[in-house]
Scaffold this active site. Structure first.
Site, short mmCIF file in Angstrom:
data_model
loop_
_atom_site.label_atom_id
_atom_site.label_comp_id
_atom_site.label_asym_id
_atom_site.label_seq_id
_atom_site.Cartn_x
_atom_site.Cartn_y
_atom_site.Cartn_z
N LYS A 195 0.81 -1.22 0.00
CA LYS A 195 0.00 0.00 0.00
C LYS A 195 0.85 1.28 0.00
O LYS A 195 0.43 2.31 -0.53
CB LYS A 195 -0.96 0.00 1.19
CG LYS A 195 -1.85 -1.25 1.28
CD LYS A 195 -2.62 -1.52 0.01
CE LYS A 195 -3.09 -2.96 -0.08
NZ LYS A 195 -3.62 -3.36 -1.37
N GLU A 220 -1.99 8.57 7.82
CA GLU A 220 -2.72 9.52 6.98
C GLU A 220 -3.62 10.39 7.85
O GLU A 220 -4.01 9.96 8.94
CB GLU A 220 -3.62 8.77 5.98
CG GLU A 220 -2.88 8.12 4.85
CD GLU A 220 -3.81 7.41 3.87
OE1 GLU A 220 -5.01 7.26 4.17
OE2 GLU A 220 -3.31 7.00 2.82
N HIS A 242 -17.07 5.92 -0.48
CA HIS A 242 -16.13 5.07 -1.21
C HIS A 242 -16.55 5.11 -2.68
O HIS A 242 -17.62 4.61 -3.03
CB HIS A 242 -16.20 3.64 -0.65
CG HIS A 242 -15.42 2.62 -1.45
ND1 HIS A 242 -14.70 1.63 -0.86
CD2 HIS A 242 -15.26 2.46 -2.78
CE1 HIS A 242 -14.12 0.89 -1.80
NE2 HIS A 242 -14.45 1.37 -2.97
N LYS A 262 -18.77 -5.03 0.99
CA LYS A 262 -19.74 -4.22 0.27
C LYS A 262 -21.06 -4.98 0.16
O LYS A 262 -21.07 -6.19 -0.02
CB LYS A 262 -19.21 -3.92 -1.14
CG LYS A 262 -17.96 -3.06 -1.12
CD LYS A 262 -17.26 -3.07 -2.46
CE LYS A 262 -15.92 -2.34 -2.36
NZ LYS A 262 -15.02 -2.64 -3.49
N ASN A 286 -7.21 -2.16 -7.11
CA ASN A 286 -7.48 -3.58 -7.25
C ASN A 286 -7.06 -4.01 -8.65
O ASN A 286 -7.59 -3.50 -9.64
CB ASN A 286 -8.96 -3.88 -7.03
CG ASN A 286 -9.37 -3.54 -5.62
OD1 ASN A 286 -8.67 -3.85 -4.67
ND2 ASN A 286 -10.50 -2.87 -5.48
N ARG A 331 -7.53 -6.60 -10.55
CA ARG A 331 -8.28 -7.79 -11.00
C ARG A 331 -9.71 -7.37 -11.36
O ARG A 331 -10.09 -6.22 -11.14
CB ARG A 331 -8.35 -8.81 -9.87
CG ARG A 331 -8.87 -8.15 -8.60
CD ARG A 331 -9.28 -9.08 -7.51
NE ARG A 331 -9.35 -8.41 -6.23
CZ ARG A 331 -10.36 -7.69 -5.79
NH1 ARG A 331 -11.43 -7.54 -6.53
NH2 ARG A 331 -10.33 -7.08 -4.62
N ARG A 383 -25.97 -7.40 -3.25
CA ARG A 383 -25.29 -8.68 -2.99
C ARG A 383 -26.14 -9.53 -2.07
O ARG A 383 -26.42 -9.14 -0.92
CB ARG A 383 -23.93 -8.45 -2.34
CG ARG A 383 -22.95 -7.73 -3.23
CD ARG A 383 -21.56 -7.94 -2.71
NE ARG A 383 -20.63 -7.02 -3.34
CZ ARG A 383 -19.31 -7.10 -3.22
NH1 ARG A 383 -18.78 -8.05 -2.45
NH2 ARG A 383 -18.53 -6.25 -3.83
#
Ligand code: MV4
Length: 446
Positions: free
Chosen positions: A116, A200, A208, A237, A289, A291, A337
């Site tokens: 990261k 941070e 998001h 999520k 991400n 992928r 979902r």
């Protein structure tokens, strides 16, 4: 083009990739654990190989077994799906070494975004906005206090090897720094085997928002707009939508241009997502991400692009067949979902599906691998279906979603469907008034 693709995954995403392969006349190989022999993707595939026992470590994470299956079946490419080994640099390298094309980015980009600190530094250098914080690793309490005095309280400690929120600790004042620093290091070590942490400024109430990109090996980069994934719990999520109600057309175009330039300069090839926090009309990069993502369907439906087919074409060395100016983002899409979990406690609810009815009609897409009498095993991710709703605008989309979710019937196990039925009738959700903490703050009153 590839002749035969091995899909080293299970469930809805394996079915999703399989469908793309079939439409492209590419032969498919399904791999499965013992219990997954009855899965829909195994039934639909041209060939299947059992790669091990039920435990993910012995099957979907078993590199030797997956590589053997590829060799045995003569697959010339491998699609890793989401999760499992999809972002594993060593796996991607081994797949290539074995003469099989890994359908994903170059392993060097997997490695870069896995760290990261490196990811943030790289993105900042490429012109992507990031949150102010430490310059890399924070090594001691004194240094942490210096950084905090510079960026202002509250501050957040994050694990360099992290992601998914583990090892994050907030400090609201100087008194809280020593303990937050210590706890972040302990959690980082316990979860990732690496106690390296960075700092941070802490954003209290962001959304998001993530940007979907797709890049070919000729330097063409296209973005497919954003997804607002603020409705989440425990970093899982639950609902994703596009466009985000919080983003103006002007800010969308601005961040889209910045992201495209950065991804081109990076030389990244394949599909990817840049995750941002968005607060007071400002974007702050969190992670990338490298992928396909579970929620890719949202962007497929707003952009009218089959992301998986494009991903396969790019891996086979083909050029993107569209330019940024060809992309028209239309209507409004929300994905729900459906997890095999209790709708209030989120405890996993494996077991037999006694009765099943999926909704349908215009603008209703269901991506799933389940069927009546299917037994949801306890060993894997609890996602059993995604209901993706498209309307001409957000209000029509929500109305359509209410109808579709009411039609949906899954008996025998608990699912998150009941939570979604409440969400689409909640005033804050209808008004688009939420941040990343909304669901956790409102669960009790729902
Ligand atoms: C943050 C943040 C606030 N300020 N960074 C959580 C997962 C990891 N990828 C980054 N995360 C956060 N980073 C700063 N500077 C708040 C979170 C965060 C979060 C982010 C996205 C979605 C849900 C979240 C839930 C809690 C915290």
């Amino acid at each position: 083009m590839f002749k035969k693709i091995l899909i080293s995954n299970r469930g809805d995403v394996a079915v999703r990739v399989l469908r793309a392969c079939k439409e492209m006349d590419i032969k498919t190989v399904a791999v499965h654990s013992l219990v997954d022999e009855t899965l829909m993707n195994v039934k639909f595939a041209d060939e299947s190989v059992c790669i091990g026992p039920n435990s993910p470590l012995e099957s979907y994470l078993n590199v030797a077994s997956i590589l053997s299956a590829a060799e045995l079946t003569g697959a010339d490419a491998l699609h890793p799906g989401v999760g499992f080994l999809s972002e594993n640099e060593k796996f991607a390298t081994l797949v290539s070494v074995n003469g099989v094309k890994f359908i994903g980015p170059d392993p060097k980009h997997l490695a870069m975004m896995g760290d990261k600190i490196v990811a943030k530094k790289t993105m900042a250098e490429l012109g992507i906005p990031v949150v102010r914080g430490s310059n890399g690793e924070v090594k001691c309490v004194e240094e942490a206090i210096e950084v905090a005095n510079d960026v202002g309280y509250p501050v957040l400690f994050k694990a360099a090897s992290g992601g998914g929120g583990k090892g994050m600790k907030v400090a609201n004042s100087q008194e809280e720094i020593p303990n937050a620093f210590k706890m972040a290091k302990i959690e980082a070590k316990a979860n990732f085997g690496d106690d390296c942490v960075y700092m941070e400024r802490y954003l209290a109430s962001p959304r998001h928002i993530e940007i979907q990109v797709i890049a070919d090996s000729y330097g063409n980069v296209v973005h497919l707009g954003e997804r607002d994934c603020s409705i989440q719990r425990n970093h899982q999520k639950l609902m994703e939508e596009s466009p985000s109600i919080a983003l103006s057309a002007e800010n969308r175009e601005k961040i889209g241009d910045i992201v495209r330039k950065a991804i081109k300069k990076l030389g990244y090839v394949g599909v990817g997502t840049l995750e941002f926090l968005y607060e007071n009309e400002e974007f702050f990069f969190m992670e990338m991400n490298t992928r396909l993502q579970v929620e890719h369907c949202v962007s497929e439906e707003v952009a009218g692009i089959d992301i998986v087919k494009e991903q396969i074409k790019i891996a086979a060395g083909e050029k993107l067949s569209f330019k940024q100016s060809d992309i028209r983002l239309t209507g409004h899409v929300i994905e729900f979902r459906i997890n095999a979990e209790h709708p209030e406690t989120f405890m996993p609810s494996p077991g037999r599906i006694d009765e099943l009815y999926f909704p349908g009609g215009k603008g209703v897409r269901v991506d799933s691998h389940i069927y009546r009498d299917y037994v949801v095993p306890p060993y894997y991710d609890s996602l059993i279906a995604k209901i993706i709703i498209k309307g001409s605008d957000r209000s029509e989309c929500i109305k359509k979603a209410r109808c579709a979710l009411d039609e949906l019937a899954i008996d025998g196990i608990e699912t998150t469907a009941d939570l979604h039925r409440k969400l689409v009738r909640n005033q804050d959700i209808v008004d688009g008034k939420f941040d990343i903490h909304w669901l956790e703050n409102n669960l009790k009153s729902l």
